[in-house]
Design an enzyme around this catalytic site. Structure first.
Site, PDB file in Angstrom:
ATOM      1  N   PRO A   2       0.807  -1.184  -0.119  1.00  0.00           N
ATOM      2  CA  PRO A   2       0.251  -0.054   0.297  1.00  0.00           C
ATOM      3  C   PRO A   2       0.810   1.327   0.243  1.00  0.00           C
ATOM      4  CG  PRO A   2      -0.140  -1.370   1.607  1.00  0.00           C
ATOM      5  CD  PRO A   2       0.527  -2.306   1.480  1.00  0.00           C
ATOM      6  N   GLU A   3       0.693   2.606  -0.936  1.00  0.00           N
ATOM      7  CA  GLU A   3       1.159   3.093  -1.049  1.00  0.00           C
ATOM      8  C   GLU A   3       0.217   4.333   0.181  1.00  0.00           C
ATOM      9  OE1 GLU A   3       4.562   4.307  -2.233  1.00  0.00           O
ATOM     10  OE2 GLU A   3       5.078   2.236  -2.799  1.00  0.00           O
ATOM     11  N   HIS A  91      -5.421 -14.630   8.482  1.00  0.00           N
ATOM     12  CA  HIS A  91      -4.389 -13.331   8.809  1.00  0.00           C
ATOM     13  C   HIS A  91      -4.968 -12.087   9.287  1.00  0.00           C
ATOM     14  CE1 HIS A  91      -1.427 -15.581   6.613  1.00  0.00           C
ATOM     15  NE2 HIS A  91      -2.217 -16.048   5.423  1.00  0.00           N
ATOM     16  N   ARG A 110       1.252 -10.518   5.520  1.00  0.00           N
ATOM     17  CA  ARG A 110       3.535 -10.608   6.001  1.00  0.00           C
ATOM     18  C   ARG A 110       3.560 -10.437   7.293  1.00  0.00           C
ATOM     19  NH1 ARG A 110       6.124  -9.512   1.012  1.00  0.00           N
ATOM     20  NH2 ARG A 110       7.826 -10.040   1.834  1.00  0.00           N
ATOM     21  N   ARG A 151      23.958  18.377  -1.995  1.00  0.00           N
ATOM     22  CA  ARG A 151      23.827  16.983  -2.162  1.00  0.00           C
ATOM     23  C   ARG A 151      24.523  16.045  -3.376  1.00  0.00           C
ATOM     24  NH1 ARG A 151      19.150  15.480   2.284  1.00  0.00           N
ATOM     25  NH2 ARG A 151      19.942  13.191   1.495  1.00  0.00           N
TER      26      ARG A 151
END
Ligand SMILES: [Zn+2]
Length: 270
Positions: A2-3, A91, A110, A151
């Site tokens: 999931p983003e 789960h 997971r 950077r």
């Protein structure tokens, strides 16, 4: 995984079912997820009203008066509001039982997700040192320009650094850099202010669009797991290695940066 758009879609899906409801009980079917579930969850949450469901980066917070349940979906987690009597599957690790005989069910095959406790008035260590929200007014090209001076790290890594801005995962970084015409390998410190303005705009429009699309499938999202906010046919470079660039027709390049795939177009991105 999931983003940010999926997490925001989850938040928007949960909020109307949870806000204002009182928690009756918390059922933990195991003592830990990625980390042990703190005792406060079972001790303090019952009898508290959920004041608000908030999102910070990819964390969800269920705010109550004494503190917040802090949730992360990890790699495979999902949160759904279901009737209390819904059969428990293998789960389904946590049920937060509400006063209208529904449960907020946390499912995570997971177990990279987490359920933690943040006392009121404190900021959990996981939420400290996070950069601004990408869709907020605190994030723009000037910020990227200022933080990137000196950077030498590749701009793609810089953009995915959660201390710079939160929630820009691999897919959104690849697509935003393509839209802004910036090579993912370019040194962050060598990108101009004008190009960072274009990049920040691209991040906002791409994430904003994904959230909007995620929002349109809200109903499905609560019943299924992980419906993506973005549709495959709308991607320009992510997952399209070897296929023709939709702008110039040259093959999309397959680049490894660290251990991640990083698709880009050699002609469109400089
Ligand atoms: Zn191209």
């Amino acid at each position: 995984m999931p983003e940010l758009p999926e997490v925001e879609t989850t938040r928007a899906g949960l909020a109307p079912h949870c806000e204002g409801r009182t928690i009756r009980n918390v059922i933990l079917r195991r003592p830990d997820l990625r980390w042990p579930i703190p005792k406060e969850i079972k001790k303090i949450l019952p009898d508290q009203a959920i004041v608000k469901v908030r999102r910070r980066a990819k964390y969800l917070l269920l705010d109550t008066e004494p503190g917040s349940a802090l949730l992360h979906l990890g790699m495979s987690g999902c949160l759904r509001v279901l009737p209390k009597a819904s059969p428990v599957e293998k789960h389904d690790h946590v049920d937060i039982v509400l006063d209208n005989d529904t449960v907020i069910r946390f499912t995570d095959p997971r177990r990279f997700g987490c359920l933690l406790w943040q006392p009121a008035g404190e900021t959990h260590s996981l939420l400290q040192h996070l950069g601004p929200e990408p869709l907020s007014g605190h994030f723009d090209g000037d910020l990227l320009f200022a933080l990137s001076r000196g950077r030498r790290t590749p701009v793609k890594h810089f953009l995915m650094d959660q201390s710079i801005v939160v929630g820009v995962g691999n897919i959104y970084a690849a697509e935003s850099l393509f839209k802004a015409g910036i090579s993912p390998m370019r040194e962050a410190g060598s990108v101009s202010r004008a190009r960072y303005a274009a990049l920040a705009d691209a991040v906002k429009s791409i994430l904003g669009y994904a959230i909007e699309r995620g929002g349109t499938t809200l109903r499905d999202f609560l019943n299924a797991d992980g419906a993506p906010g973005y549709f495959e046919q709308e991607l320009y470079v992510y997952g399209r290695e070897g296929e023709p660039c939709k702008v110039c027709g040259k093959p999309v390049q397959d680049l490894r940066m660290g251990n991640r795939a990083s698709a880009w177009c050699r002609k469109c991105q400089k």
